[in-house]
Design a protein around this motif. Sequence first.
Motif: not given
Length: 162
Positions: A150-162
């Motif tokens: 985690v070095e920036n906020e430009t792209e997602a780091h984690i995906y959750f399905t629900h």
Amino acid sequence: MNRFQKWLFLGGFFVLTLGCQRDDICPEGTETTPLLVIEFYDPLDPTRLKAVPNLTVRASGKEEILLGPETVNTISIPLRTNENFTEYIFTTNSNSNEENQDIISFTYSPDPEYLNRACGYKINYNSLDVAVNADEDNWIISETIIQESVENETEAHIYFTH
């Protein structure tokens, strides 16, 4: 004001102005410690974002709500900088009869990065891992780590399905 007071005032102002150097102020737009970006997806169509109804997020052991209640498909949350783990309670359908809580644990290695004298340090996070604590009624079906750093906020780091 007499002449002496005017010169004293101007001299004091001059000294104070010279006391601040350009590098004493952190420029706006400087990257700071990034937030963890999480996106929520539909398990039937893993390419389609799916909003979580009335999502609230709060830190485990805390009463104040960090986020929500709001219906969103992407969130950004902070990780603790002084520890190697953070635990949150994610609640869907908040304040309803269908309220459901999942406890999510994030583990990582904080990596301080010196920016400059004015801004100090920012913390990057490496070796990111996530676990949804199992219970009899988890609303989060699966988790996928997209970026372990985690070095920036430009792209997602984690995906959750629900």
